[in-house]
Structure formats: structure tokens, C-alpha cells
Enzyme design. Structure first.
Site, mmCIF file in Angstrom:
data_model
loop_
_atom_site.group_PDB
_atom_site.id
_atom_site.type_symbol
_atom_site.label_atom_id
_atom_site.label_comp_id
_atom_site.label_asym_id
_atom_site.label_seq_id
_atom_site.Cartn_x
_atom_site.Cartn_y
_atom_site.Cartn_z
ATOM 1 N N ILE A 50 0.787 -1.307 0.168
ATOM 2 C CA ILE A 50 0.081 0.161 0.088
ATOM 3 C C ILE A 50 0.994 1.157 0.054
ATOM 4 O O ILE A 50 0.428 2.307 0.020
ATOM 5 C CB ILE A 50 -1.058 0.010 1.124
ATOM 6 C CG1 ILE A 50 -0.006 -0.150 2.423
ATOM 7 C CG2 ILE A 50 -2.046 -1.078 1.160
ATOM 8 C CD1 ILE A 50 -1.174 0.232 3.816
ATOM 9 N N GLY A 53 8.456 4.061 0.098
ATOM 10 C CA GLY A 53 8.870 5.423 0.313
ATOM 11 C C GLY A 53 10.533 5.351 -0.112
ATOM 12 O O GLY A 53 10.916 4.267 -0.459
ATOM 13 N N GLY A 54 11.021 6.238 0.587
ATOM 14 C CA GLY A 54 12.503 6.338 0.376
ATOM 15 C C GLY A 54 13.526 5.178 1.026
ATOM 16 O O GLY A 54 14.370 4.727 0.630
ATOM 17 N N MET A 55 12.946 4.762 1.990
ATOM 18 C CA MET A 55 13.430 3.574 2.860
ATOM 19 C C MET A 55 12.851 2.394 3.355
ATOM 20 O O MET A 55 13.224 1.668 4.093
ATOM 21 C CB MET A 55 14.026 4.322 4.247
ATOM 22 C CG MET A 55 15.144 5.316 4.059
ATOM 23 S SD MET A 55 15.437 6.395 5.674
ATOM 24 C CE MET A 55 15.774 4.894 6.525
ATOM 25 N N ALA A 56 11.577 2.296 2.786
ATOM 26 C CA ALA A 56 10.839 1.138 3.358
ATOM 27 C C ALA A 56 9.715 0.884 2.353
ATOM 28 O O ALA A 56 9.360 1.733 1.264
ATOM 29 C CB ALA A 56 10.223 1.373 4.585
ATOM 30 N N VAL A 58 5.367 -0.510 2.606
ATOM 31 C CA VAL A 58 4.411 -0.844 3.533
ATOM 32 C C VAL A 58 3.548 -1.808 2.935
ATOM 33 O O VAL A 58 2.802 -1.444 1.854
ATOM 34 C CB VAL A 58 3.803 0.691 3.922
ATOM 35 C CG1 VAL A 58 2.615 0.476 5.043
ATOM 36 C CG2 VAL A 58 4.774 1.488 4.534
ATOM 37 N N LYS A 74 5.573 -2.315 7.910
ATOM 38 C CA LYS A 74 6.605 -1.633 7.152
ATOM 39 C C LYS A 74 7.813 -2.467 7.234
ATOM 40 O O LYS A 74 8.469 -2.898 8.243
ATOM 41 C CB LYS A 74 7.002 -0.245 7.987
ATOM 42 C CG LYS A 74 8.184 0.466 7.303
ATOM 43 C CD LYS A 74 8.096 1.968 7.664
ATOM 44 C CE LYS A 74 7.278 2.759 7.060
ATOM 45 N NZ LYS A 74 7.352 4.207 7.329
ATOM 46 N N ASP A 169 11.228 14.290 9.955
ATOM 47 C CA ASP A 169 11.025 13.945 8.461
ATOM 48 C C ASP A 169 9.499 14.421 8.576
ATOM 49 O O ASP A 169 8.638 13.522 8.023
ATOM 50 C CB ASP A 169 11.173 12.557 7.989
ATOM 51 C CG ASP A 169 11.244 12.792 6.349
ATOM 52 O OD1 ASP A 169 10.957 13.983 5.942
ATOM 53 O OD2 ASP A 169 10.803 11.723 5.815
#
Length: 379
Positions: A50, A53-56, A58, A74, A169
Site C-alpha cells: 500500500i 517510500g525512500g527507505m521502506a 508498507v 513496514k 521528517d
């Protein structure tokens, strides 16, 4: 208007309205929902991806070990953990601490774990709603909405800061809005304010934060940032929500862009956006209090969001027993009560507390006694 701070010309992301995250780490190919369903075993069912992101990545799923609880899961790339041999240990410790954060405006973290393939993950509350960046793009909201949302964001961060966490962030893409108008702040950076070990591998893998919403000390000075960095980010979001634009260069005060907007909004945003963090609001509860003072009467939820436990309304405890204690101080008090294991009978005298009242921390319970009354809340 007094001498106002000025934000440098900050680089623009691919989605200026929301600050869309950068592509995920090069070389990381996230498992499909079907692969994750196998890797996690019988305790979980994974439905779909769903978010990225820049690091993960989900996933949406169900935790069968928690009475079929709907969850968002995540998953962190293996490359992040491999950058630091202590990362896994720190991740587990800090994830446990984050799971103790409980606030109506923060996405609840449930548990952490590791897949059979050795990938780290944590599960969290599944929120039915849109990211704030989509709401900003659609532009179907009023000033009343903006005041309500900003106050809720401030309340969430005030509570988290009091518990020792800095987000680092804060941006519209990390803030969810439910269909009931409730703000949910997500994606905390898992960095402790109190000086204990940081576990954020982003320090060595990718630049932390989104440039459009990051404080100068993070972007220019490459500092990790503290709670005042979050305040700067909220100031950027406030300017964007009121005006529909990001503050660039010698930006105009919002009241000169939006007809009829209270000029005191300019002062609030000014106080959040000083490049020098020593000149900003030093506590985000101060920003929340100023917003509440000028918010229209039609805005609901102007009182601090109650952090309740069971049938106990801790906001009422705050009002009755600690009337001189600010919202930020009381949030810190609750954080101590939740995270400390103090032997039965120990007394904690907190700033603003009247002499005839005592706060007792008893194995994770908050007990307030005063004027012949007694209130006990299990935390």
C-alpha cells in the site's frame, strides 16, 4: 511586523505540494505481498503493498496473533541494516520504546520482528485515510480545517518530544487524515532526544528528511536535528496549508496572500521558521497554544487532545489536578509514567503541581491524589 526570518531557496522535490519520497534504495527489490505472506508465517496474512517510500515498503495485512488485528507492516531494506552491525539491536530497543507511545494523533506502533529471510519489520495501526499532501493538492479545505489540523499535529509532536522522540521528517506525506478529520502522524525517525543511542540508519544510507520541509541545521549543517527541527517543519506545513505555496526566498507573510487571514498567523509562522533554531519556538506546545488562541470559534477540538487510558480522561486529570502545568509538561509527565518502572510508593513532584497533591508511579500506573479525591489510570 517584527523582523521576520527568511527561508533560503530550498530545492524542490518532484511533487512540490506534498514532498513525495525519493525512490527506494537502489538495488532493493521488495518482496511481493505473496512472498511476504510466506516469509512471515502463520501469524500474519499479507494482502497487498500500500506504500513505498525512500527507505521502506508498507504492506496491508492482518495479525492473527492479535485477534485478527488489521495492520500496516513496514519492511526495511536489508541494505540499511548491513550499514551498522549494531543496527538490529538498536532497532529492536527503539521499536519497543516507540510501541509505548500512545496518542490519538500518532500512528500506533504494535510490534517488531524479522522475516525468515532476515528482513526487519514492524507493524503499526492501519489508518483509513489520505496523506495530507493529497488533501493539499485537492485544495478542498477551509481555514477552520487548517487550524484544527495544525493543532493536532502540534499536540502529537509535543507528546512525542516529551517522551524523548524527534521525528526529523515531518511533511504532508507522513501525516494522515482520517475521514473523521483526525490527524495521525506517522513515520517517526526513531531518534532519541535525550542523548541515548540513535538507531536511524538513514544517517549513513540516505539524507534524512525531505529538503522542502527540513530545517536548515539538517540540510546545511548536516546535524541530526532536535525537537526544534520538527517545529521548523511544522512551520513550512502551516505556510503551505494557509497559502497553497511553499515559502521560498523572501516569502510573503500569509496574511498578505490570503484575504482576511488573521495577521497573528504571520507571527506564529515566523516564530517557527527562523533559520537560527535558538530563535524559534523552543517548545511546540507554545505553538499549539498560540494557534488555539487565534483559531475561529467554529474550529472543534481546541482543547488539548486528551491522552486517556481506559475510562480515565487524563485531560480532566490535567485540568483539575495540574492547572498550572502546561500541555507539554503534562505530556512529559505521562511519558515518564508510561516508561518508568518506579517502586510502589515513590513520589514524583512535577513542575506546576500544587503542594497538597501527589503523583504516584506504581508499576506503570498513574495515581493522582488531592483534595480528598483519588484518580488512578493504568498506563
Amino acid at each position: 511586523m517584527r523582523d521576520a526570518p527568511r527561508v533560503k531557496n530550498m530545492p524542490t522535490t518532484s511533487d512540490q505540494q506534498g514532498g513525495n519520497p525519493p525512490p527506494i534504495l537502489p538495488g532493493f527489490s521488495p518482496p511481493s505481498a505473496e512472498e511476504m505472506d510466506v516469509d512471515l508465517g502463520a501469524d500474519f496474512s499479507i494482502d497487498s503493498i500500500i506504500g513505498r517510500g525512500g527507505m521502506a515498503v508498507v504492506y496491508k495485512g492482518i495479525d492473527h496473533s492479535e485477534r485478527n488485528l488489521p495492520i500496516a507492516l513496514k519492511l526495511l531494506p536489508r541494505e540499511i541494516a548491513e550499514q551498522d552491525e549494531d543496527y538490529v539491536r538498536r532497532f529492536k530497543r527503539e521499536a519497543q520504546a516507540m510501541a509505548r507511545l500512545s496518542h490519538p494523533n500518532i500512528v500506533q506502533v504494535y510490534k517488531f520482528g524479522e522475516t525468515v529471510e532476515g528482513l526487519l519489520f514492524f507493524t503499526m495501526e492501519l489508518v483509513d485515510g489520505d496523506h495530507l499532501y493529497k488533501v493539499i493538492t485537492d485544495a478542498q479545505y477551509t481555514q477552520d480545517h487548517v487550524f484544527s489540523w495544525l493543532i493536532q499535529i502540534c499536540d502529537a509532536l509535543s507528546y512525542a518530544h516529551g517522551a524523548g522522540f524527534v521525528h526529523r521528517d515531518v511533511k504532508p506525506g507522513n501525516i494522515l487524515l482520517t475521514s473523521e478529520g483526525l490527524i495521525k502522524v506517522a513515520d517517526f525517525g526513531l531518534v532519541r532526544v535525550d542523548g541515548r543511542a540513535s538507531m536511524n540508519a538513514a544517517d549513513t544510507v540516505v539524507a534524512m528528511g525531505t529538503p522542502d520541509f527540513s530545517a536548515p541545521e539538517i540540510v546545511d549543517l548536516h546535524e541530526k536535528g532536535d525537537h526544534r527541527s520538527d517545529i521548523f517543519s511544522v512551520g513550512i506545513i502551516a505556510y503551505q496549508l494557509f497559502t497553497g505555496m511553499l515559502p521560498k526566498g523572501l516569502w510573503e507573510p500569509p496574511s498578505q496572500i490570503v484575504p482576511g487571514l488573521d495577521r497573528r498567523v504571520d507571527r506564529i509562522i515566523d516564530s517557527a521558521l527562523y533559520n537560527n533554531k535558538e530563535k524559534r519556538y523552543q517548545n511546540i506546545a507554545q505553538m499549539a497554544a498560540d494557534l488555539r488562541q487565534i483559531a475561529p470559534d467554529t474550529v472543534t477540538g481546541l482543547s488539548p487532545v486528551p491522552v486517556s487510558s481506559g475510562d480515565i480522561d487524563l485531560n480532566q486529570v490535567h485540568t483539575r489536578f495540574f492547572p498550572e502545568c502546561s500541555s507539554g509538561d503534562f505530556a512529559e509527565l505521562l511519558a515518564i509514567a508510561r516508561q518508568s518502572r518506579i517502586e510502589s510508593g515513590d513520589k514524583l513532584v512535577e513542575k506546576g503541581q500544587r503542594n497538597e497533591e501527589l503523583l504516584l508511579l506504581v508499576d506503570g500506573a498513574l495515581q493522582v491524589v488531592g483534595d480528598g479525591d483519588e484518580v488512578i489510570a493504568e498506563l
